[in-house]
Motif scaffolding. Structure first.
Motif, mmCIF file in Angstrom:
data_model
loop_
_atom_site.group_PDB
_atom_site.id
_atom_site.type_symbol
_atom_site.label_atom_id
_atom_site.label_comp_id
_atom_site.label_asym_id
_atom_site.label_seq_id
_atom_site.Cartn_x
_atom_site.Cartn_y
_atom_site.Cartn_z
ATOM 1 N N ALA A 150 0.985 -0.951 0.004
ATOM 2 C CA ALA A 150 0.145 -0.135 0.231
ATOM 3 C C ALA A 150 0.877 1.131 -0.057
ATOM 4 N N ARG A 151 1.950 1.071 0.702
ATOM 5 C CA ARG A 151 2.903 2.434 1.032
ATOM 6 C C ARG A 151 3.768 2.587 -0.408
ATOM 7 N N GLN A 152 3.810 1.325 -1.359
ATOM 8 C CA GLN A 152 4.648 1.398 -2.360
ATOM 9 C C GLN A 152 3.547 1.971 -3.474
ATOM 10 N N SER A 153 2.222 1.664 -3.409
ATOM 11 C CA SER A 153 1.193 2.063 -4.306
ATOM 12 C C SER A 153 1.164 3.655 -4.117
ATOM 13 N N LEU A 154 1.336 4.249 -3.171
ATOM 14 C CA LEU A 154 1.272 5.599 -3.164
ATOM 15 C C LEU A 154 2.631 6.429 -3.339
ATOM 16 N N THR A 155 3.635 5.825 -3.035
ATOM 17 C CA THR A 155 4.785 6.193 -3.469
ATOM 18 C C THR A 155 5.050 6.144 -5.209
ATOM 19 N N PHE A 156 4.579 5.000 -5.845
ATOM 20 C CA PHE A 156 4.540 4.823 -7.099
ATOM 21 C C PHE A 156 3.693 6.122 -7.851
ATOM 22 N N VAL A 157 2.713 6.209 -7.537
ATOM 23 C CA VAL A 157 1.664 7.198 -8.234
ATOM 24 C C VAL A 157 2.309 8.594 -7.942
ATOM 25 N N GLN A 158 2.669 9.047 -6.704
ATOM 26 C CA GLN A 158 3.289 10.359 -6.384
ATOM 27 C C GLN A 158 4.606 10.456 -6.840
ATOM 28 N N GLY A 159 5.399 9.482 -6.835
ATOM 29 C CA GLY A 159 6.702 9.630 -7.893
ATOM 30 C C GLY A 159 6.543 9.792 -9.117
ATOM 31 N N GLY A 160 5.595 8.933 -9.684
ATOM 32 C CA GLY A 160 5.106 9.036 -11.161
ATOM 33 C C GLY A 160 4.778 10.478 -11.617
ATOM 34 N N LEU A 161 3.993 11.350 -10.660
ATOM 35 C CA LEU A 161 3.354 12.354 -11.291
ATOM 36 C C LEU A 161 4.667 13.560 -11.069
ATOM 37 N N VAL A 162 5.508 13.508 -10.064
ATOM 38 C CA VAL A 162 6.529 13.946 -10.070
ATOM 39 C C VAL A 162 7.263 14.164 -11.135
ATOM 40 N N ASP A 169 6.982 14.787 -19.313
ATOM 41 C CA ASP A 169 6.692 13.330 -19.907
ATOM 42 C C ASP A 169 5.640 12.353 -19.373
ATOM 43 N N PRO A 170 4.422 12.247 -19.897
ATOM 44 C CA PRO A 170 3.505 11.642 -18.754
ATOM 45 C C PRO A 170 3.712 9.916 -18.650
ATOM 46 N N ILE A 171 4.776 9.716 -19.824
ATOM 47 C CA ILE A 171 5.082 8.229 -19.515
ATOM 48 C C ILE A 171 5.479 7.505 -18.136
ATOM 49 N N TYR A 172 6.107 8.589 -17.488
ATOM 50 C CA TYR A 172 6.337 7.991 -16.067
ATOM 51 C C TYR A 172 5.371 7.736 -15.223
ATOM 52 N N PHE A 173 4.247 8.659 -15.495
ATOM 53 C CA PHE A 173 2.874 8.433 -14.816
ATOM 54 C C PHE A 173 2.436 6.932 -14.942
ATOM 55 N N HIS A 174 2.204 6.699 -16.475
ATOM 56 C CA HIS A 174 1.830 5.695 -16.967
ATOM 57 C C HIS A 174 2.632 4.383 -16.597
ATOM 58 N N LYS A 175 3.899 4.546 -16.365
ATOM 59 C CA LYS A 175 4.742 3.207 -16.009
ATOM 60 C C LYS A 175 4.198 3.097 -14.487
ATOM 61 N N ALA A 176 4.172 4.227 -13.791
ATOM 62 C CA ALA A 176 3.784 3.913 -12.335
ATOM 63 C C ALA A 176 2.406 3.285 -11.890
ATOM 64 N N LEU A 177 1.525 3.599 -12.998
ATOM 65 C CA LEU A 177 0.303 2.903 -12.880
ATOM 66 C C LEU A 177 0.456 1.505 -13.311
ATOM 67 N N SER A 178 1.348 1.122 -14.138
ATOM 68 C CA SER A 178 1.466 -0.214 -14.446
ATOM 69 C C SER A 178 2.375 -1.047 -13.201
ATOM 70 N N ASP A 179 3.083 -0.495 -12.755
ATOM 71 C CA ASP A 179 3.679 -1.023 -11.608
ATOM 72 C C ASP A 179 2.909 -1.061 -10.237
ATOM 73 N N LEU A 180 2.001 0.061 -10.218
ATOM 74 C CA LEU A 180 1.119 -0.174 -9.234
ATOM 75 C C LEU A 180 0.109 -1.472 -9.362
ATOM 76 N N LYS A 181 -0.194 -1.705 -10.327
ATOM 77 C CA LYS A 181 -0.992 -3.025 -10.686
ATOM 78 C C LYS A 181 -0.216 -4.265 -10.693
ATOM 79 N N SER A 182 1.013 -4.057 -10.952
ATOM 80 C CA SER A 182 1.885 -5.301 -10.795
ATOM 81 C C SER A 182 2.203 -5.798 -9.316
ATOM 82 N N LEU A 183 2.092 -4.671 -8.564
ATOM 83 C CA LEU A 183 2.374 -4.889 -7.057
ATOM 84 C C LEU A 183 1.276 -6.017 -6.490
#
Length: 187
Positions: A150-162, A169-183
């Protein structure tokens, strides 16, 4: 002259866009007036507490949004994990306009000197993590493992947005969302 009317959704979107782009300290009443289409006098009338009251209202909106679009979706009974995650990811994409918008929690996390903002930000983050922890436990992870995810999910999304904002480049946000699902995929 009759005051201009604006519905609550437009008002929240306008106020939030200013806070997302300028932060709490950088936002001025002129910025809020321009973003909402309201006169400064109308903003003063609606928010006698000024910028502080606006920020609190936005954070309360964010907390309600997290409850409705993340917590209730991830704790829904009967839906598959894949369905829940897909719905949550779609909601997150919509909120942040596919990675084009900054995170309001991050924008308001900068020191404003208002304890209540910190309390509301903390409440929003805890609710996010409770939702993803519940999903992890439902999937058979231990509570400790689920809390870590759960902490990682928040870190992925927040970090991806930053990263998306900082590198343009929004690709970092999309990658973060993909990583979130993989978690939350059980092996």
């Amino acid at each position: 002259m009759r005051p201009q009317k604006i519905d609550d959704t437009q008002l929240i979107e306008g106020l939030m866009s200013v806070l997302q782009s300028k932060g709490f300290e950088g936002a001025s009443l002129n910025d809020f007036a321009q973003a909402t289409g309201l006169q400064k006098a109308s903003l003063y009338h609606r928010f006698p507490g000024g910028k502080n009251e606006m920020a609190i209202m936005i954070l309360q909106f964010v907390n309600t949004w997290i409850k409705d679009h993340i917590y209730l979706v991830l704790t829904e009974k009967g839906a598959t994990t894949a369905t829940k995650l897909q719905r949550v990811v779609q909601h997150i994409k919509q909120l942040y306009q596919n990675g084009e918008k900054s995170c309001i929690l991050n924008a308001l996390s900068l020191d404003s000197g208002l304890v209540i903002l910190g309390d509301e930000i903390s409440k929003a983050m805890r609710l996010w993590m409770e939702a993803f922890t519940a999903l992890g436990v439902e999937l058979g992870y231990t509570t400790t493992q689920a809390e870590t995810k759960a902490r990682q999910s928040l870190t992925f999304v927040q970090g991806g947005l930053v990263l998306a904002k900082g590198l343009g480049d929004p690709i970092y946000f999309h990658k973060a969302l993909s990583d979130l699902k993989s978690l939350f995929v059980r092996e």
